[in-house]
Design a protein around this motif. Structure first.
Motif, PDB file in Angstrom:
ATOM      1  N   VAL A   1      -4.373   2.512 -10.346  1.00  0.00           N
ATOM      2  CA  VAL A   1      -4.582   2.778  -8.928  1.00  0.00           C
ATOM      3  C   VAL A   1      -5.323   4.094  -8.741  1.00  0.00           C
ATOM      4  O   VAL A   1      -5.186   5.011  -9.544  1.00  0.00           O
ATOM      5  CB  VAL A   1      -3.226   2.782  -8.167  1.00  0.00           C
ATOM      6  CG1 VAL A   1      -2.324   3.912  -8.621  1.00  0.00           C
ATOM      7  CG2 VAL A   1      -3.412   2.826  -6.674  1.00  0.00           C
TER       8      VAL A   1
ATOM      9  N   LYS B   1      -6.519  -1.160   1.377  1.00  0.00           N
ATOM     10  CA  LYS B   1      -6.537  -1.273  -0.078  1.00  0.00           C
ATOM     11  C   LYS B   1      -7.621  -2.244  -0.501  1.00  0.00           C
ATOM     12  O   LYS B   1      -7.942  -3.198   0.208  1.00  0.00           O
ATOM     13  CB  LYS B   1      -5.176  -1.712  -0.605  1.00  0.00           C
ATOM     14  CG  LYS B   1      -4.774  -3.106  -0.186  1.00  0.00           C
ATOM     15  CD  LYS B   1      -3.426  -3.482  -0.751  1.00  0.00           C
ATOM     16  CE  LYS B   1      -3.058  -4.881  -0.279  1.00  0.00           C
ATOM     17  NZ  LYS B   1      -1.814  -5.341  -0.826  1.00  0.00           N
TER      18      LYS B   1
ATOM     19  N   CYS C   1       2.355   1.809  -3.537  1.00  0.00           N
ATOM     20  CA  CYS C   1       1.343   2.323  -4.470  1.00  0.00           C
ATOM     21  C   CYS C   1       1.026   3.777  -4.179  1.00  0.00           C
ATOM     22  O   CYS C   1       0.860   4.585  -5.094  1.00  0.00           O
ATOM     23  CB  CYS C   1       0.072   1.478  -4.405  1.00  0.00           C
ATOM     24  SG  CYS C   1       0.304  -0.152  -5.113  1.00  0.00           S
TER      25      CYS C   1
ATOM     26  N   THR D   1      -6.631   6.746  -5.292  1.00  0.00           N
ATOM     27  CA  THR D   1      -6.620   6.942  -3.843  1.00  0.00           C
ATOM     28  C   THR D   1      -7.835   7.772  -3.460  1.00  0.00           C
ATOM     29  O   THR D   1      -8.244   8.673  -4.185  1.00  0.00           O
ATOM     30  CB  THR D   1      -5.349   7.648  -3.310  1.00  0.00           C
ATOM     31  OG1 THR D   1      -5.235   8.925  -3.934  1.00  0.00           O
ATOM     32  CG2 THR D   1      -4.119   6.842  -3.554  1.00  0.00           C
TER      33      THR D   1
ATOM     34  N   THR E   1       0.845  -1.197   0.000  1.00  0.00           N
ATOM     35  CA  THR E   1       0.000   0.000   0.000  1.00  0.00           C
ATOM     36  C   THR E   1       0.874   1.239   0.000  1.00  0.00           C
ATOM     37  O   THR E   1       0.608   2.194  -0.730  1.00  0.00           O
ATOM     38  CB  THR E   1      -0.930   0.002   1.228  1.00  0.00           C
ATOM     39  OG1 THR E   1      -1.733  -1.164   1.193  1.00  0.00           O
ATOM     40  CG2 THR E   1      -1.817   1.227   1.234  1.00  0.00           C
TER      41      THR E   1
ATOM     42  N   GLN F   1      -7.327  -3.255 -11.077  1.00  0.00           N
ATOM     43  CA  GLN F   1      -7.455  -1.967 -10.393  1.00  0.00           C
ATOM     44  C   GLN F   1      -7.208  -2.112  -8.900  1.00  0.00           C
ATOM     45  O   GLN F   1      -7.724  -3.027  -8.257  1.00  0.00           O
ATOM     46  CB  GLN F   1      -8.854  -1.382 -10.631  1.00  0.00           C
ATOM     47  CG  GLN F   1      -9.102  -0.049  -9.965  1.00  0.00           C
ATOM     48  CD  GLN F   1      -8.279   1.088 -10.537  1.00  0.00           C
ATOM     49  OE1 GLN F   1      -7.954   1.093 -11.715  1.00  0.00           O
ATOM     50  NE2 GLN F   1      -7.943   2.055  -9.708  1.00  0.00           N
ATOM     51  N   LEU F   2      -6.430  -1.192  -8.349  1.00  0.00           N
ATOM     52  CA  LEU F   2      -6.160  -1.106  -6.913  1.00  0.00           C
ATOM     53  C   LEU F   2      -6.701   0.233  -6.417  1.00  0.00           C
ATOM     54  O   LEU F   2      -6.323   1.274  -6.954  1.00  0.00           O
ATOM     55  CB  LEU F   2      -4.653  -1.185  -6.644  1.00  0.00           C
ATOM     56  CG  LEU F   2      -4.190  -0.895  -5.223  1.00  0.00           C
ATOM     57  CD1 LEU F   2      -4.725  -1.948  -4.248  1.00  0.00           C
ATOM     58  CD2 LEU F   2      -2.666  -0.834  -5.170  1.00  0.00           C
ATOM     59  N   ASN F   3      -7.584   0.195  -5.435  1.00  0.00           N
ATOM     60  CA  ASN F   3      -8.132   1.415  -4.849  1.00  0.00           C
ATOM     61  C   ASN F   3      -7.668   1.498  -3.398  1.00  0.00           C
ATOM     62  O   ASN F   3      -7.978   0.630  -2.586  1.00  0.00           O
ATOM     63  CB  ASN F   3      -9.660   1.425  -4.934  1.00  0.00           C
ATOM     64  CG  ASN F   3     -10.132   1.539  -6.371  1.00  0.00           C
ATOM     65  OD1 ASN F   3      -9.500   2.182  -7.199  1.00  0.00           O
ATOM     66  ND2 ASN F   3     -11.232   0.897  -6.683  1.00  0.00           N
TER      67      ASN F   3
END
Length: 174
Positions: A34, A162, A8, A36, A5, A146-148
């Motif tokens: 990504v 995450k 990223c 945020t 995390t 996808q990473l949020n």
């Protein structure tokens, strides 16, 4: 905060360094998908502030696909039209429940910052959060990697989590 995390988050904050500029930008794709979301309970203002940061090219792609229209988040002439699309898309893909109460995000606006778009929302009446449930599916309809990343700040404490596709829900307790 986990090491992945942290990495990223650092990469997202360093978008100008990470992304190509000029003519190369139009054809180059970044390898990291990504976003945020920063959610802050502001005790002084007695409101919740929400900032959503996304790569501009990814965000323009999903807005164009979803709403079947030309998109340009950097164009002053299209800003009003883009405001509506930004508000509508994020409202459909980011839902919050604070202390058991569903939250309506009040859209403030958006701005572009180098290779990112930052959308601003606020919710009155939240000096402190005890429990925040987040449902975040931003850009899941575009990327299956996808990473949020979600940061929640309340009462001086910061908690980060995450969500990696297809995960959509998380609960933050203070």
């Amino acid at each position: 905060m986990s090491i992945s995390t942290s990495i990223c988050y650092v990469l997202l904050l360093s978008l100008p360094w990470f992304m190509p500029s000029g003519p190369a930008r139009a054809t180059a794709r970044h390898p990291l998908h990504v976003s945020t979301t920063e959610i802050t309970a502001n005790a002084r203002e007695k409101n919740m502030e929400v900032l959503v940061r996304l790569f501009t090219d990814d965000f323009e792609s999903i807005l164009a696909r979803k709403y079947r229209t030309k998109t340009d988040l950097s164009s002053p002439a299209m800003h009003k039209q883009m405001d509506e699309l930004v508000r509508k898309y994020i409202a459909a893909n980011l839902r919050l429940t604070a202390d058991g109460k569903a939250i309506t995000l009040n859209y403030v606006g958006f701005e572009t910052d180098h290779e990112a778009v930052i959308a601003y929302f606020e919710v009155p009446g939240f000096a402190v959060l005890k429990k925040l449930e987040t449902q975040n599916s931003l850009l899941y309809d575009l990327f299956d990697d996808q990473l949020n990343i979600v940061h929640v700040v309340s009462g001086g404490a910061r908690k980060s989590s995450k969500l990696l596709f297809p995960e959509k829900q998380l609960v933050t307790i203070f």
